[in-house]
Design a protein around this motif. Structure first.
Motif, mmCIF file in Angstrom:
data_model
loop_
_atom_site.group_PDB
_atom_site.id
_atom_site.type_symbol
_atom_site.label_atom_id
_atom_site.label_comp_id
_atom_site.label_asym_id
_atom_site.label_seq_id
_atom_site.Cartn_x
_atom_site.Cartn_y
_atom_site.Cartn_z
ATOM 1 N N MET A 180 0.940 -1.205 0.098
ATOM 2 C CA MET A 180 -0.153 0.067 -0.049
ATOM 3 C C MET A 180 0.938 1.319 -0.027
ATOM 4 S SD MET A 180 -3.225 -0.689 -0.148
ATOM 5 C CE MET A 180 -2.691 -1.594 -1.497
ATOM 6 N N SER A 181 1.803 1.118 0.707
ATOM 7 C CA SER A 181 2.593 2.475 0.972
ATOM 8 C C SER A 181 3.455 2.616 -0.481
ATOM 9 C CB SER A 181 3.978 2.205 2.026
ATOM 10 O OG SER A 181 4.733 3.009 1.833
ATOM 11 N N ARG A 182 3.939 1.528 -1.099
ATOM 12 C CA ARG A 182 4.529 1.551 -2.395
ATOM 13 C C ARG A 182 3.572 2.241 -3.611
ATOM 14 N NH1 ARG A 182 6.341 -3.604 -3.728
ATOM 15 N NH2 ARG A 182 4.163 -4.059 -4.599
ATOM 16 N N PHE A 183 2.217 1.615 -3.523
ATOM 17 C CA PHE A 183 1.222 1.916 -4.282
ATOM 18 C C PHE A 183 0.870 3.548 -4.307
ATOM 19 C CE2 PHE A 183 -3.594 2.682 -4.755
ATOM 20 C CZ PHE A 183 -3.560 2.445 -6.156
ATOM 21 N N THR A 184 0.829 3.957 -3.059
ATOM 22 C CA THR A 184 0.465 5.369 -2.755
ATOM 23 C C THR A 184 1.611 6.306 -3.373
ATOM 24 O OG1 THR A 184 -0.770 4.810 -0.913
ATOM 25 C CG2 THR A 184 -0.365 6.929 -1.299
ATOM 26 N N THR A 185 2.853 5.805 -3.097
ATOM 27 C CA THR A 185 4.094 6.696 -3.288
ATOM 28 C C THR A 185 4.090 6.620 -4.830
ATOM 29 O OG1 THR A 185 5.113 6.269 -1.323
ATOM 30 C CG2 THR A 185 6.448 7.142 -2.989
ATOM 31 N N LEU A 186 4.275 5.521 -5.547
ATOM 32 C CA LEU A 186 4.388 5.466 -6.939
ATOM 33 C C LEU A 186 3.231 6.003 -7.757
ATOM 34 C CD1 LEU A 186 6.201 4.475 -9.279
ATOM 35 C CD2 LEU A 186 4.582 2.338 -9.052
ATOM 36 N N GLY A 187 2.096 5.946 -7.002
ATOM 37 C CA GLY A 187 0.872 6.422 -7.791
ATOM 38 C C GLY A 187 0.930 8.005 -7.811
ATOM 39 N N PHE A 188 1.426 8.770 -6.580
ATOM 40 C CA PHE A 188 1.460 10.003 -6.641
ATOM 41 C C PHE A 188 2.396 10.604 -7.593
ATOM 42 C CE2 PHE A 188 3.546 13.863 -4.654
ATOM 43 C CZ PHE A 188 2.383 14.797 -4.894
ATOM 44 N N ALA A 189 3.651 9.961 -7.595
ATOM 45 C CA ALA A 189 4.605 10.484 -8.672
ATOM 46 C C ALA A 189 4.026 10.222 -10.036
ATOM 47 C CB ALA A 189 5.918 9.403 -8.334
ATOM 48 N N VAL A 190 3.474 9.286 -10.364
ATOM 49 C CA VAL A 190 2.767 9.033 -11.631
ATOM 50 C C VAL A 190 2.033 10.088 -12.079
ATOM 51 C CG1 VAL A 190 1.554 7.557 -13.227
ATOM 52 C CG2 VAL A 190 3.033 6.452 -11.949
ATOM 53 N N ILE A 191 1.161 10.517 -11.227
ATOM 54 C CA ILE A 191 0.053 11.577 -11.404
ATOM 55 C C ILE A 191 0.790 12.929 -11.630
ATOM 56 C CG2 ILE A 191 -1.428 13.074 -10.197
ATOM 57 C CD1 ILE A 191 -2.528 10.452 -8.777
ATOM 58 N N VAL A 192 1.908 13.169 -10.779
ATOM 59 C CA VAL A 192 2.618 14.418 -10.889
ATOM 60 C C VAL A 192 3.438 14.475 -12.240
ATOM 61 C CG1 VAL A 192 4.468 15.621 -10.108
ATOM 62 C CG2 VAL A 192 2.814 14.758 -8.396
ATOM 63 N N ALA A 193 3.904 13.194 -12.724
ATOM 64 C CA ALA A 193 4.485 13.173 -13.781
ATOM 65 C C ALA A 193 3.664 13.206 -15.033
ATOM 66 C CB ALA A 193 5.355 11.697 -13.975
ATOM 67 N N VAL A 194 2.341 12.826 -15.086
ATOM 68 C CA VAL A 194 1.510 13.049 -16.164
ATOM 69 C C VAL A 194 1.212 14.347 -16.430
ATOM 70 C CG1 VAL A 194 -0.739 12.531 -17.141
ATOM 71 C CG2 VAL A 194 0.514 10.647 -16.123
ATOM 72 N N GLU A 195 0.874 15.329 -15.148
ATOM 73 C CA GLU A 195 0.408 16.553 -15.072
ATOM 74 C C GLU A 195 1.570 17.610 -15.630
ATOM 75 O OE1 GLU A 195 -2.398 17.973 -14.770
ATOM 76 O OE2 GLU A 195 -3.564 16.191 -13.651
ATOM 77 N N LEU A 196 2.757 17.177 -15.091
ATOM 78 C CA LEU A 196 3.834 17.996 -15.507
ATOM 79 C C LEU A 196 4.332 17.787 -17.110
ATOM 80 C CD1 LEU A 196 6.314 17.590 -12.732
ATOM 81 C CD2 LEU A 196 5.172 19.786 -13.233
ATOM 82 N N THR A 197 4.328 16.833 -17.330
ATOM 83 C CA THR A 197 4.623 16.080 -18.947
ATOM 84 C C THR A 197 3.621 16.932 -19.732
ATOM 85 O OG1 THR A 197 5.473 14.207 -18.348
ATOM 86 C CG2 THR A 197 4.908 14.388 -20.769
ATOM 87 N N ASP A 198 2.278 17.063 -19.529
ATOM 88 C CA ASP A 198 1.243 17.793 -20.321
ATOM 89 C C ASP A 198 1.575 19.187 -20.296
ATOM 90 O OD1 ASP A 198 -1.416 17.447 -21.551
ATOM 91 O OD2 ASP A 198 -1.741 18.833 -20.163
#
Length: 201
Positions: free
Chosen positions: A180-198
């Protein structure tokens, strides 16, 4: 399909209130502040509202909410966790995650529109209709489609991550909190990455 809608109903609990309270609040602040200073270029204000309030803010907050909702549901509710990690239900749960992302985004978008209108009405003492009409006359619907496409991308990413997570929980139930810790951390990083990339392309 019944399993998908059942899982979506479970995941969507609280999503409406989140969209209403947070979305309306953010929209209200933007509407209020947009009329506070005449020294700021109104073209810049228009672009800021278009790309942030009606663009990145709804997709970011809804994605983050769903990420935390999935993590919380899987880590705290043993009954739901057992149900979602059995058989083919992991696929249904992952698809429900994507569906709730899109529904939540629609709710949040409507809420920020309502909040923005309230903020304008407060700032302009109830005479906000000309400003409101002028803004939407200049609004490019392509920006809305672009935000919707970004939300679809985020929904797919979160759906895939959810499927992987539930599959791992099925095979490694003793590693719940680490997963769960990995899921939340990785998920947050992916969300930020998608938003910044866009934002950068």
């Amino acid at each position: 399909m019944r399993l998908i809608f059942h899982s979506a109903e479970t995941l969507a609990r609280g999503c409406g209130w989140f969209a209403l309270v947070v979305g309306t609040g953010i929209g209200y602040v933007f509407g209020l502040l947009s009329q506070q200073s005449t020294a700021i270029d109104q073209t810049f204000v228009h672009q800021l509202i278009t790309y942030s309030l009606f663009g990145h803010i709804p997709t970011f907050f809804v994605s983050l909410f769903i990420l935390l909702r999935v993590g919380f549901q899987l880590s705290t509710d043993a009954e739901v966790r057992a149900e979602w990690t059995q058989g083919h239900q992991a696929v249904s749960f992952a698809m429900a995650c994507a569906l709730v992302c899109l529904i939540g985004w629609a709710w949040f978008f409507v809420a920020v529109m309502f909040g923005f209108w309230l903020g304008l009405m407060h700032a302009l003492s109830g005479f906000a209709h000309p400003v409101w009409d002028a803004y939407w006359m200049d609004f490019d619907l392509f920006n809305l489609l672009h935000a919707a496409f970004r939300m679809v991308v985020l929904a797919i990413v979160l759906s895939v991550m959810t499927f992987i997570e539930t599959s791992l929980l099925k095979s490694r139930p003793d590693q719940l909190y680490m997963l769960m810790s990995r899921f939340t951390t990785l998920g947050f990083a992916v969300i930020v990455a998608v938003e910044l990339t866009d934002m950068l392309i």
